[in-house]
Design an enzyme around this catalytic site. Structure first.
Site, mmCIF file in Angstrom:
data_model
loop_
_atom_site.group_PDB
_atom_site.id
_atom_site.type_symbol
_atom_site.label_atom_id
_atom_site.label_comp_id
_atom_site.label_asym_id
_atom_site.label_seq_id
_atom_site.Cartn_x
_atom_site.Cartn_y
_atom_site.Cartn_z
ATOM 1 N N HIS A 308 0.855 -1.192 0.000
ATOM 2 C CA HIS A 308 0.000 0.000 0.000
ATOM 3 C C HIS A 308 0.885 1.234 0.000
ATOM 4 O O HIS A 308 1.954 1.245 0.614
ATOM 5 C CB HIS A 308 -0.890 0.019 1.247
ATOM 6 N N ASP A 366 -7.876 -5.474 -0.035
ATOM 7 C CA ASP A 366 -8.321 -6.370 -1.111
ATOM 8 C C ASP A 366 -7.919 -7.822 -0.897
ATOM 9 O O ASP A 366 -8.303 -8.687 -1.695
ATOM 10 C CB ASP A 366 -7.734 -5.883 -2.439
HETATM 11 C C1 SDX Z 1 -6.183 -0.035 -2.922
HETATM 12 O O1 SDX Z 1 -4.482 4.511 -2.033
HETATM 13 C C2 SDX Z 1 -5.389 3.854 -1.435
HETATM 14 O O2 SDX Z 1 -5.784 4.200 -0.353
HETATM 15 C C3 SDX Z 1 -5.960 2.670 -2.182
HETATM 16 C C4 SDX Z 1 -6.964 1.818 -1.428
HETATM 17 C C5 SDX Z 1 -8.247 2.561 -1.174
HETATM 18 O O3 SDX Z 1 -8.974 2.170 -0.242
HETATM 19 O O4 SDX Z 1 -8.584 3.479 -1.977
HETATM 20 O O5 SDX Z 1 -6.405 1.406 -0.199
HETATM 21 C C6 SDX Z 1 -7.357 0.575 -2.228
HETATM 22 O O6 SDX Z 1 -5.933 0.309 -4.053
HETATM 23 C C7 SDX Z 1 -5.323 -1.000 -2.161
HETATM 24 C C8 SDX Z 1 -4.071 -1.489 -3.004
HETATM 25 C C9 SDX Z 1 -4.568 -2.596 -3.945
HETATM 26 N N1 SDX Z 1 -3.513 -2.951 -4.877
HETATM 27 C C10 SDX Z 1 -2.855 -4.138 -4.806
HETATM 28 O O7 SDX Z 1 -3.016 -4.952 -3.900
HETATM 29 C C11 SDX Z 1 -1.904 -4.396 -5.967
HETATM 30 C C12 SDX Z 1 -0.566 -4.914 -5.431
HETATM 31 N N2 SDX Z 1 0.086 -3.814 -4.692
HETATM 32 C C13 SDX Z 1 0.949 -2.967 -5.447
HETATM 33 O O8 SDX Z 1 0.925 -2.896 -6.788
HETATM 34 C C14 SDX Z 1 1.495 -1.766 -4.661
HETATM 35 O O9 SDX Z 1 1.799 -2.201 -3.401
HETATM 36 C C15 SDX Z 1 0.601 -0.547 -4.603
HETATM 37 C C16 SDX Z 1 0.146 -0.101 -5.948
HETATM 38 C C17 SDX Z 1 -0.594 -0.816 -3.757
HETATM 39 C C18 SDX Z 1 1.426 0.574 -3.956
HETATM 40 O O10 SDX Z 1 2.417 0.917 -4.848
HETATM 41 P P1 SDX Z 1 3.521 2.042 -4.486
HETATM 42 O O11 SDX Z 1 3.188 2.750 -3.247
HETATM 43 O O12 SDX Z 1 3.764 2.858 -5.720
HETATM 44 O O13 SDX Z 1 4.762 1.170 -4.110
HETATM 45 P P2 SDX Z 1 5.839 0.730 -5.164
HETATM 46 O O14 SDX Z 1 5.179 0.164 -6.387
HETATM 47 O O15 SDX Z 1 6.794 1.861 -5.320
HETATM 48 O O16 SDX Z 1 6.531 -0.495 -4.398
HETATM 49 C C19 SDX Z 1 7.562 -0.261 -3.452
HETATM 50 C C20 SDX Z 1 8.418 -1.517 -3.493
HETATM 51 C C21 SDX Z 1 8.844 -1.866 -4.922
HETATM 52 O O17 SDX Z 1 10.077 -2.561 -4.845
HETATM 53 P P3 SDX Z 1 11.426 -1.677 -5.170
HETATM 54 O O18 SDX Z 1 11.262 -1.103 -6.575
HETATM 55 O O19 SDX Z 1 11.492 -0.609 -4.096
HETATM 56 O O20 SDX Z 1 12.540 -2.700 -5.076
HETATM 57 O O21 SDX Z 1 7.661 -2.641 -3.023
HETATM 58 C C22 SDX Z 1 7.486 -3.589 -4.072
HETATM 59 C C23 SDX Z 1 7.804 -2.874 -5.375
HETATM 60 O O22 SDX Z 1 8.302 -3.787 -6.334
HETATM 61 N N3 SDX Z 1 6.079 -4.016 -4.013
HETATM 62 C C24 SDX Z 1 5.681 -5.276 -4.163
HETATM 63 C C25 SDX Z 1 4.280 -5.219 -3.994
HETATM 64 N N4 SDX Z 1 3.894 -3.963 -3.771
HETATM 65 C C26 SDX Z 1 5.014 -3.214 -3.790
HETATM 66 N N5 SDX Z 1 6.345 -6.426 -4.399
HETATM 67 C C27 SDX Z 1 5.592 -7.553 -4.489
HETATM 68 N N6 SDX Z 1 4.236 -7.590 -4.345
HETATM 69 C C28 SDX Z 1 3.555 -6.451 -4.098
HETATM 70 N N7 SDX Z 1 2.214 -6.483 -3.946
#
Ligand code: SDX
Length: 431
Positions: A308, A366
């Site tokens: 998140h 989720d």
């Molecule tokens: C919702 O914003 C909100 O409040 C949203 C929400 C709401 O109520 O409105 O809470 C609802 O959208 C919840 C999130 C649902 N999405 C997912 O579950 C999809 C999987 N999660 C990700 O794609 C990710 O965690 C996000 C999109 C939720 C957050 O992305 P960020 O904040 O841009 O974080 P990032 O992509 O920069 O990740 C940081 C690091 C990265 O590694 P590095 O590049 O630093 O080495 O963490 C890793 C990412 O690769 N990472 C993950 C991961 N999520 C982040 N690695 C593996 N699995 C994951 N799920």
């Protein structure tokens, strides 16, 4: 926001700027950069808005480090346990918990707006039967601005109020109709003698050839899922609604924009993607393979329902959802649900893995919701429409708050331009 004499000193070359620091009632201070470009001729750079406050708000606060979510100051776990969705809608819209009389009046107003214009049913026929329900919802909600002209003038407070009630009241009807259309069953009209969640379940699952009794356990679980998804600060879809509204667009068009944004798998589409991931994993012995893929920098694969932008601790909604999943499946006698077993073991292994611990990746809202929704009988394609249904009150509350903000200006971000500088046109024969 509290006035403060605190300032941040910014030195650019020989120029020294004192930028005001504004203090919130909760959360980090903000540096006010509204005059920065005029004073120093520079922009700030923050793709994805990881460090940018785009607005003031009094509706919802998230403490990502502590894993806390407050709606008008009330913790989400207390609201999920002690309140119900329409009372939470009142709280989000008007700022305070209602008295008994206020709540009864509000519930009556919503109940009496649940039908949609009869002509709108023909919009559904323009879609293929295999259309995703979110595609239908984007279209039908946007089309509401062609049917409810008496609540599109955003400068009229009364019309804003009517549009708010209409959106909250009609979204379950539209979502249920989208579901019925895709499964080839007749639309079911809402009933005024049913509560909000029971009405939605009946519109989704009843058929004309037999009586349908709403299961109170499922109705309570449905209502709680609505509450857990109601609002969440300036997430991507809410920010979309705010940006659309800043141009003066009508409320239905703004909500349709929010639905479109929510659909993405990185946002509200994650609940569908998460259940599909659990299906792909299939059994607990395959979990290490999927965790390895999620950790692989050369693989774009991510664990759906994990991570998140704000929460760097457990998403408090995920905790409540996990408890609800246990209760609902046990009460339905589905206590050895394989997907729930895989989800719990996946959570356990991921949280013990340094990759997830170091990056502070925890289950989000989720991760467990799809398991409950599937147990209720919903196909995965209906998971995000249910999220959109519930989030409508958050979008509308934030939309109203922005329109009441005297500082409201059209949202217009700038950019770090990396393209070609000025050059003269070259005729085709000289290229
Ligand atoms: C919702 O914003 C909100 O409040 C949203 C929400 C709401 O109520 O409105 O809470 C609802 O959208 C919840 C999130 C649902 N999405 C997912 O579950 C999809 C999987 N999660 C990700 O794609 C990710 O965690 C996000 C999109 C939720 C957050 O992305 P960020 O904040 O841009 O974080 P990032 O992509 O920069 O990740 C940081 C690091 C990265 O590694 P590095 O590049 O630093 O080495 O963490 C890793 C990412 O690769 N990472 C993950 C991961 N999520 C982040 N690695 C593996 N699995 C994951 N799920």
């Amino acid at each position: 926001m509290a006035d403060s004499k605190k300032t941040a000193t910014l030195k650019i070359g020989e120029q020294v700027l004192e930028l005001p620091i504004l203090s919130p009632t909760a959360g980090p201070d903000v540096i006010d950069i509204r005059k920065l470009y005029a004073q120093a001729g520079v922009f700030t750079y923050d793709p994805g808005f990881t460090s940018t406050a785009a607005c003031d708000s009094t509706i919802t606060f998230i403490d990502g480090e502590e894993g806390e979510l407050l709606h008008r100051g009330y913790p989400i776990d207390q609201l999920a346990e002690k309140s119900h969705f329409l009372e939470v809608c009142y709280l989000l819209l008007y700022g305070e918990l209602p008295t008994g009389a206020e709540l009864e009046d509000f519930e009556n107003r919503v109940t009496n707006h649940t039908m949609i214009h009869e002509q709108m049913q023909f919009l559904f026929r323009g879609f293929r039967r295999d259309a995703h329900p979110m595609a239908i919802m984007v279209g039908v909600v946007g089309a509401m601005s062609a049917f409810y002209h008496d609540s599109t003038d955003i400068n009229d407070p009364w019309q804003r109020e009517v549009a708010s009630i209409r959106m909250i009241a009609k979204m379950p009807t539209i979502a249920a109709m989208a579901f019925k259309y895709t499964i080839g069953q007749p639309f079911v009209y809402p009933r005024n003698d049913l509560d909000y969640a029971s009405n939605f379940l009946r519109m989704c699952f009843s058929v004309p050839c037999e009586e349908y009794e709403v299961n109170p356990i499922l109705a309570r679980a449905m209502d709680r899922i609505f509450t857990l998804h109601a609002d969440h600060e300036q997430n991507a879809s809410t920010s979309t609604v705010r940006l659309a509204s800043s141009s003066g667009a009508n409320p239905f068009a703004c909500i349709a924009a929010g639905i479109a944004c929510l659909w993405g798998p990185a946002h509200g589409g994650a609940n569908q993607a998460c259940l599909e991931m659990l299906e792909d994993i299939g059994s607990v012995d395959r979990i290490p393979e999927f965790i390895a893929r999620a950790k692989d920098k050369n693989d774009s694969y991510r664990l759906m329902g994990f991570g998140h932008r704000v929460y760097k601790n457990f998403d408090p909604r995920a905790k409540v959802m996990k408890q609800s999943a246990d209760e609902v499946l046990e009460l339905l006698g589905i206590d050895n649900n394989p997907k729930l077993q895989v989800a719990k073991e996946l959570e356990r292994q991921a949280l013990e893995d340094p990759y997830f611990a170091d990056k502070k990746l925890f289950p989000n809202v989720d991760f467990y919701s799809g398991i409950i929704l599937e147990a209720m009988g919903f196909p995965t394609s209906m998971f995000t429409p249910i999220f959109a249904l519930a989030r409508t009150v958050g979008w509308i509350s934030q939309w109203k708050e922005q329109l009441d903000d005297p500082q409201l200006r059209i949202g217009r971000p700038r950019q770090l331009y990396q393209g070609a500088t000025m050059r003269d046109y070259v005729d085709v024969e000289n290229r």
